[in-house]
Structure formats: structure tokens, C-alpha cells
Design an enzyme around this catalytic site. Structure first.
Site, PDB file in Angstrom:
ATOM      1  N   TRP A 136       0.243  -4.727  25.045  1.00 24.35           N
ATOM      2  CA  TRP A 136      -1.120  -4.608  24.540  1.00 24.35           C
ATOM      3  C   TRP A 136      -1.692  -3.242  24.906  1.00 24.35           C
ATOM      4  CZ3 TRP A 136      -1.777  -7.970  21.030  1.00 24.35           C
ATOM      5  CH2 TRP A 136      -1.305  -9.279  21.158  1.00 24.35           C
TER       6      TRP A 136
ATOM      7  N   THR B 285      -4.408  -0.684  25.905  1.00 24.23           N
ATOM      8  CA  THR B 285      -5.644  -0.817  26.681  1.00 24.23           C
ATOM      9  C   THR B 285      -6.527   0.423  26.610  1.00 24.23           C
ATOM     10  OG1 THR B 285      -4.427  -0.089  28.649  1.00 24.23           O
ATOM     11  CG2 THR B 285      -4.657  -2.465  28.311  1.00 24.23           C
TER      12      THR B 285
ATOM     13  N   SER C  11      -2.702   4.326  26.914  1.00 21.05           N
ATOM     14  CA  SER C  11      -2.401   3.450  28.049  1.00 21.05           C
ATOM     15  C   SER C  11      -2.216   2.039  27.516  1.00 21.05           C
ATOM     16  CB  SER C  11      -3.525   3.479  29.092  1.00 21.05           C
ATOM     17  OG  SER C  11      -3.120   2.831  30.290  1.00 21.05           O
ATOM     18  N   SER C  12      -1.383   1.262  28.206  1.00 21.79           N
ATOM     19  CA  SER C  12      -1.093  -0.081  27.712  1.00 21.79           C
ATOM     20  C   SER C  12      -0.609  -0.967  28.847  1.00 21.79           C
ATOM     21  CB  SER C  12      -0.023  -0.033  26.611  1.00 21.79           C
ATOM     22  OG  SER C  12       1.220   0.387  27.154  1.00 21.79           O
ATOM     23  N   SER C  13      -0.537  -2.257  28.545  1.00 27.77           N
ATOM     24  CA  SER C  13       0.104  -3.225  29.432  1.00 27.77           C
ATOM     25  C   SER C  13       1.435  -3.589  28.784  1.00 27.77           C
ATOM     26  CB  SER C  13      -0.766  -4.475  29.601  1.00 27.77           C
ATOM     27  OG  SER C  13      -0.125  -5.431  30.422  1.00 27.77           O
TER      28      SER C  13
END
Length: 480
Positions: free
Chosen positions: A162, A164, A185-187
Site C-alpha cells: 500500500w 503511503t 513511500s509504502s508499506s
């Protein structure tokens, strides 16, 4: 949490940014989050309200439950409660662990316990889901707990990555609706996070350096497995670092966090038994080799041209002579380290390819570079080259640019054939064509056949028993 900021060449000595009285329990302790934080100790209060499974409650649930209890104690007899209990993620966490185990990703009991007990939602209060835009450009739709708690929690526990943050500053909290932008940026999807955690082959008491804290979820898993005092994590983006720091602290993980350039590592806590990166790299910084003890492991994703695909997860063992050697163990893809990210090309691409030194027909179609292994080989053969596809008047041109050396290759289709024009001090397409042809003649070995040695002077890649499949990438020299 011990939060530090890197300045000039070396970061200052780490310090705790919050309570210094907090201690961290060893892996496997009774606390559901591996700590003796006040929130973990409140599990007894949960049982007092008729709930026996303390580990089924996330910290957010505990807070909401206690607040609801206080409100109930002041509510007149017979009054109807308007409190909606926060979602409970215990079943979802166990379901995620089952899925990862079935897929062969989650293999050990210690990491399974971490997945079952570290709540991913603590690190993902909001994020974006992507959908096709009207012009073909992805649109990012904010997902927040406040908008729809049930949908938010269900998406959190999908085995998906996901986004972010967009463009270095836009988050789901600040977006008014669907937006476009470049993910920064991500998860990362849990399968990748857990797979890399398993690949580290950690043992109790080991110290780990993590490059790229991101949301902090992978950091939380490491803290649960090894104890917060054995984990140091570096994040380049101050806002991203703060959100991760707050989430980790809320779970009782007072680990060592650094805001700074992860390519420098964190020498003040060295040496480490394991170094792991959650970003893609053009090259492994030699600083990481220095900061990892002999016999220790470095795990990172490499792609010598910073493409978004055609990259490999390398697992290196540091040797007594100051080198590191290993191989690619899997395909993987991460956002590039910001210090090594390529600047997207803009403007008149044809002008960059105006002066060709050679022009010829090529038997190798550039469409082959859409495949993972040929794309990796192209980066090995022409490190630093950017791949760009452009269409003008219905005709596609595939460009490869090495902007540092002002070299290019431009390929255009002529029926079933392709023509290539090349210019500059290096013949980019000649090198790629030679590498891919040699790979085809070697029966197209998988990316896991690629080995890598990192020395103070260079990166050396090779595929055993194939002299034509060997590439040496010297570290860039200092320039005036």
C-alpha cells in the site's frame, strides 16, 4: 524510542526520545508485543471485561475499550450505548499468518508468532489504493479508518503493498480525494517482508541494522523477534520516520531509530550480525560491509540502473578479508533509495539522440526487456542506463540513455525488424545485445544463478561457468 538524526558525517549518539523506564522483554515473553509497556500490561483489564484472549486486542482496541468502560460507568441506567467498538484484528492477523505459511513464505514458529502478534494496522492508519485514471495514469484513492473502519482494516490485512506517500509529502490524511502522483513511500506486501525476514536466518541475541524504516511494520516484526534493543533502523524521510517512531513507541518498542541517509548505515551501533534494506539499490554501499561483522549477512535488492523491475534480492556473507560474497536468491522490487534514484528524463528525447555514430539492424527486439531476467541483464551490461519508451505519430521508439556519459541507443521498428542508432563513448545496445545473446546460448539460467562479490573497489557479477556472463562495475571515482 531512541530517535537520532544524522548530521554531517556521523550521526550523534542515540538517545531515548520518550520514557527511559520502558524495558523490552525477550522474544517469546508473555507480552503479546514483546514488551512490558503499560499498554501490554493492561491485558488484565481486558480480561476483567470478559475477554480471555488478551493477544487478540490491538493497542488501539485497548484504548477504545478502556474509554468505553469509563463512559459506561458514567452512563445513566438504561441509557443506550453509542460507542462502536474498534475493529479487532486478531483473526485477520492469524489468517494472514496461515496464508503466508500455506504459500511457503512463513516457515518458523518465531516469525509466525511475530506476524500473529504485531498489528499491521498500527503502522497503516491511512494509505492509498490505486485505480486506473481516465487518461491511463493511476489515481490514488485515500483509505482511512475514519472513513470506513471495516474496509480499512480488511485492506490492511490483504497481502498487498500500500502506497503511503506521494511526491515526498502527500499522504492520505492530506489528500481531499483521488490524486495522482509518484509513490515515494509504502508499506511493502507482507509476503515480501516476511520472506526477507526468514531469509535473514536470525538467531536470538543478534543485532540487526535495517535500512528504510518506512511505516515501521517490518521494524516491529524485528523487534518482536529479537528484542527492541537489538534493532537499529534508518529512515531518510523525517516525516515518515516520525510516524514509524510513534507507531513503534505505541507498541512499546523503544528501539534505535535514525533519521538520515541509510547508505551510510549507522556506525555507532556497529558491528551488526545482519543488515537488511527495504529499498532498491544500484550498488551495495561498502559502508554496510564494514559495519557487518565477518560471517554476518547483508540482504538487499539490487538493480544497477535503478529500474522499477528487473531487480534481484541478493544475500551476501561478509568475509574476513573485508569483501562480501553471495548470490541473488529471488526476484524482488522496491522503491529506489532516494540517494540513488534516477531523475526521470523530460524534454525533447529526440534531441538527446540527435547525433548517432552508428546505425544498424538488430536481431534482438527491445520487447524482450519487458521480461524480468533480460531486464536485469541489460542493467548489468549497461549500468546507469535509463529505459524510456516514447510514441510519436503512432510510431514507438525505445530509448536507452546513459546521461552521465552522454550515450544513447534508439530503437525503432521496421516491420518485423528493429533498427538501432547509437551515439556517445559507449555502445549501449551492443553491450546489452551481447549479454542477452550469451544468456540465451547458456540455456537462459534463472536470476538465482547470478552471483555477486562486493569489494572496496567494485561490484563483480557473474554466472558460473559462463565467461561471457561476467560484469565488473567499478565504484565511481571522485571527480572535481
Amino acid at each position: 524510542m531512541r530517535a537520532v538524526r544524522a548530521v554531517i558525517s556521523l550521526p550523534p549518539a542515540p538517545h531515548r526520545s520518550r520514557s527511559t523506564a520502558r524495558t523490552t522483554a525477550p522474544a517469546g515473553a508473555a507480552s503479546p508485543y514483546g514488551s512490558t509497556s503499560p499498554r501490554a500490561r493492561n491485558r488484565h483489564r481486558v480480561r476483567a471485561h470478559g475477554r480471555d484472549d488478551a493477544s487478540a486486542w490491538s493497542p488501539a482496541t485497548l484504548i477504545g475499550h478502556r474509554a468505553a468502560h469509563r463512559r459506561r460507568s458514567r452512563r445513566p441506567p438504561g441509557a443506550r450505548s453509542r460507542t462502536v467498538p474498534p475493529p479487532d484484528s486478531a483473526e485477520l492477523r492469524h489468517g494472514l499468518a496461515d496464508l503466508l505459511a500455506q504459500d511457503g513464505v512463513l516457515k518458523t514458529a518465531a516469525w509466525r508468532k511475530a506476524v500473529e502478534e504485531v498489528p499491521r494496522e498500527q503502522f497503516l492508519p491511512s494509505f492509498f489504493r490505486d485505480e486506473p485514471g481516465p487518461d491511463g495514469v493511476p489515481r490514488y484513492v485515500p483509505v482511512t479508518r475514519a472513513a470506513d473502519a471495516a474496509e480499512w482494516l480488511a485492506l490492511v490485512y490483504r497481502n498487498e503493498t500500500w502506497v503511503t506517500q506521494l511526491d515526498g509529502h502527500v499522504t492520505a490524511e492530506t489528500a481531499d480525494g483521488p490524486v495522482s502522483g509518484f509513490p515515494t513511500s509504502s508499506s511493502t506486501m507482507p509476503a515480501t517482508v516476511v520472506g526477507m525476514s526468514e531469509a535473514l536466518d536470525v538467531e536470538d541475541g543478534m543485532k540487526v541494522l535495517e535500512i528504510g524504516t518506512g511505516t515501521g511494520y517490518s521494524t516491529g516484526l524485528l523487534c518482536h523477534r529479537l528484542g527492541a534493543d537489538n534493532v537499529a533502523s534508518v529512515e531518510v524521510d523525517p516525516e515518515v520516520a516520525k510516524r514509524a517512531d510513534d507507531a513503534l513507541e505505541a507498541l512499546g518498542y523503544s528501539t534505535w531509530t535514525v533519521t538520515g541517509d541509510g547508505l551510510l548505515g549507522h556506525p555507532r551501533r556497529a558491528p551488526y550480525d545482519r543488515t537488511v534494506a527495504t529499498c532498491a539499490l544500484r550498488r551495495i554501499p561498502y559502508a554496510w560491509v564494514r559495519q557487518t561483522r565477518p560471517g554476518g549477512v547483508i540482504l538487499a535488492t539490487v538493480g544497477p540502473s535503478a529500474w522499477s523491475y528487473g531487480t534481484g534480492l541478493v544475500k551476501l556473507t561478509v568475509k574476513d578479508d573485508g569483501t562480501a560474497e553471495g548470490r541473488v536468491i529471488a526476484r524482488t522490487s522496491f522503491m529506489p533509495a532516494r540517494a540513488q534514484a534516477a531523475v526521470p528524463l523530460s524534454g525533447d528525447l529526440a534531441a538527446r539522440a540527435a547525433y548517432a555514430d552508428t546505425e544498424r539492424e538488430t536481431a534482438l527486439s527491445p520487447d524482450l526487456l519487458r521480461e524480468w531476467m533480460p531486464a536485469f541483464l541489460a542493467q548489468l551490461a549497461a549500468p546507469g542506463s535509463q529505459l524510456v519508451r516514447a510514441t510519436s505519430s503512432g510510431r514507438e521508439t525505445v530509448y536507452l540513455f546513459d546521461t552521465g556519459r552522454e550515450a544513447f541507443a534508439a530503437l525503432t521498428a521496421d516491420g518485423d525488424r528493429w533498427n538501432v542508432r547509437q551515439g556517445g563513448p559507449v555502445a549501449i545496445w551492443d553491450a546489452i545485445e551481447y549479454a542477452v545473446s550469451a544468456w540465451q546460448e547458456a540455456d537462459e539460467p534463472d536470476i538465482t544463478a547470478v552471483r555477486l562479490t562486493v569489494t572496496p573497489e567494485a561490484h563483480v557479477y557473474w554466472i558460473a561457468e559462463h565467461p561471457a556472463l561476467r560484469w565488473q562495475h567499478p565504484h565511481p571515482p571522485l571527480s572535481a
